[in-house]
Design an enzyme around this catalytic site. Sequence first.
Site, short mmCIF file in Angstrom:
data_model
loop_
_atom_site.label_atom_id
_atom_site.label_comp_id
_atom_site.label_asym_id
_atom_site.label_seq_id
_atom_site.Cartn_x
_atom_site.Cartn_y
_atom_site.Cartn_z
CG ASP A 19 -1.95 -1.06 1.22
OD1 ASP A 19 -2.26 -1.57 0.13
OD2 ASP A 19 -2.46 -1.40 2.31
NE ARG A 20 0.70 8.40 -1.76
CZ ARG A 20 0.74 9.18 -2.83
NH1 ARG A 20 0.09 8.82 -3.91
NH2 ARG A 20 1.43 10.29 -2.84
#
Length: 267
Positions: free
Chosen positions: A109-110
């Site tokens: 995830d970012r």
Amino acid sequence: MKSYTVTENQSLKDFTDNHCAQASFCFRALLKAREIRVNGERVGRDIPLQAGDSVSYFLTAAQREKQAFSVLYRDENVVVVDKESGVNSEAVFSALAEEGECYFVHRLDRNTAGVMIFACNESSNGALLAAFRAKRVEKIYHALVCGKMEQRHAVEEACLLKDERAARVKITKDKGEKIVTEYGLLEERGELSLLKVTLHTGKTHQIRAHLAYLAHPVLGDEKYGNQEINRKFHATRQRLIAKELTLHDRGVLAYLDGRAFASEKNL
């Protein structure tokens, strides 16, 4: 200056996030200063891009120095990196692909920092994909969560349902794909707990959603977290690190069998 050619229709913001991490870090500042050019024209707002458009970023020295990742290990078959929080995995891949042949194997995830591995040729790509599918890649995370744990160690099972439209998942008792998440308490920090988390299944948002389901959301998680506690600790990104990755392989990557790659980041 960093220049790119757009391959599919998308917004300038999405393109930046996925191709130029340094520009993504300071996207608003670049727009305000009109230091992004699309087809040679300065732009001051997020605009739609078309396939074939050229995008150029004029970064200051300070902006260029902020790194999206560091390389932990590299050879002719793989490259292992330590990704920064706030960086799309796609942007890391884009940067590595500029240096040579590269294959995207898995993502974080970012706002999750930590270890990622990429393949450098078709043979190693096949080996890594097979290892991930066969669960021969051990992934250990560190998570700073809300609350004190009732147990110092547990292996928790549940089911996960994806909501593609909302870009989130839901944890249930018996509907969806089975997930298994193991945790061990590393340290208590007042009303927070630092956990070592081992994934026995690797589903979308599994750690974040499963820990929230267990009433111990990851600090700073704006999707599944406790917003009151996030505000109290001024946490706007989830405190989650992909801390360690260990590969098990008897084929082309046998020389890396059992070798653990660890993130240098801590919570």
